[in-house]
Design a protein around this motif. Sequence first.
Motif, PDB file in Angstrom:
ATOM      1  N   VAL A  16       1.130  -1.244  -0.111  1.00  0.00           N
ATOM      2  CA  VAL A  16      -0.073   0.088  -0.064  1.00  0.00           C
ATOM      3  C   VAL A  16       0.787   1.064  -0.013  1.00  0.00           C
ATOM      4  O   VAL A  16       0.638   2.340  -0.755  1.00  0.00           O
ATOM      5  CB  VAL A  16      -0.916   0.017   1.228  1.00  0.00           C
ATOM      6  CG1 VAL A  16      -1.777   1.231   1.270  1.00  0.00           C
ATOM      7  CG2 VAL A  16      -1.858  -1.293   1.226  1.00  0.00           C
ATOM      8  N   GLY A  37      -7.295   4.182  -2.089  1.00  0.00           N
ATOM      9  CA  GLY A  37      -6.361   3.246  -2.248  1.00  0.00           C
ATOM     10  C   GLY A  37      -4.986   3.489  -2.553  1.00  0.00           C
ATOM     11  O   GLY A  37      -4.066   2.718  -2.682  1.00  0.00           O
ATOM     12  N   GLY A  39      -2.925   5.258  -0.834  1.00  0.00           N
ATOM     13  CA  GLY A  39      -2.257   5.142   0.543  1.00  0.00           C
ATOM     14  C   GLY A  39      -2.045   6.082   1.269  1.00  0.00           C
ATOM     15  O   GLY A  39      -1.330   6.183   2.285  1.00  0.00           O
TER      16      GLY A  39
END
Length: 282
Positions: A16, A37, A39
């Motif tokens: 991630v 998504g 991070g």
Amino acid sequence: MIRINGLTKRFERRAVLDELTLSLDAGDRVALIGSNGAGKTTLFRCLLGHYRYKGEVGFEGAGATRRDMSLLSRVAFVPQLPPPLRMPVGELLSFAEKGAGADRARMLDISGKMGIDLDEVRSRPFYRLSGGQKQKILVTVALARAADLLIFDEPAANLDPAARAVFIDLLAERKDASMLIASHRLEEVAPLVNRVIELDRGKVVLDDSVVDRLKAGAFRSCRIGIAEPHPTFANALAEWGFTGTDTLFEGRIPAGDTLRFLGLLSRYASLIERLSFETGDE
């Protein structure tokens, strides 16, 4: 203020955060953008010591341990999703005052401006409040603390328009703190920040300073390359006057609209492979 070197966080086999390296100076007010998504929340959680990770995260004046208490006392955090706390609101406010250094008078002032009556909800369990009420209380507690760093993860997502406008004004008043603000409403936080950082797949793909020295009439020429044709993105760029092929676009934007334009790009971050800006005058 913060030095991040090679920060990597994996969930199962997926990275991630992928060898992320970044520096934040005291006084920086950063808008952190990127698709879901990318991070952003994971970065915040690593900074706060909630996750174990590989790499280095250094906070000026703090010890080397992952959950150094001197660090946590200097950071105020508002998460994207309020925690399911079962304690009454009054107990939460008391803990914020005694344990986290929140100023009682300041909490009353901020909550009033945000449109929530603390006396009315004081005896109610926090988890039974509406999403907007929870967010107003968390913002109240964070802004009532004398923190060096304010971290906000989509802080205005559950706020009504009036409270959202007050929240932005309250942030603008905090000249004493550095800020990291993840927001999908880049146009709202644009007046607050001096830097925009975009994450994509756990890496920094854009780190742009917001400067006030651009002259009236200044513009930025921009070239954008995307991985594959995307008609919706092409139409959005056409509204800004961009021209080009299916995967390569060129155009220019007024320098003062840079953050608003970046807000558009952040919605298509996973498509963008190349992005460049050059500044000029009319």
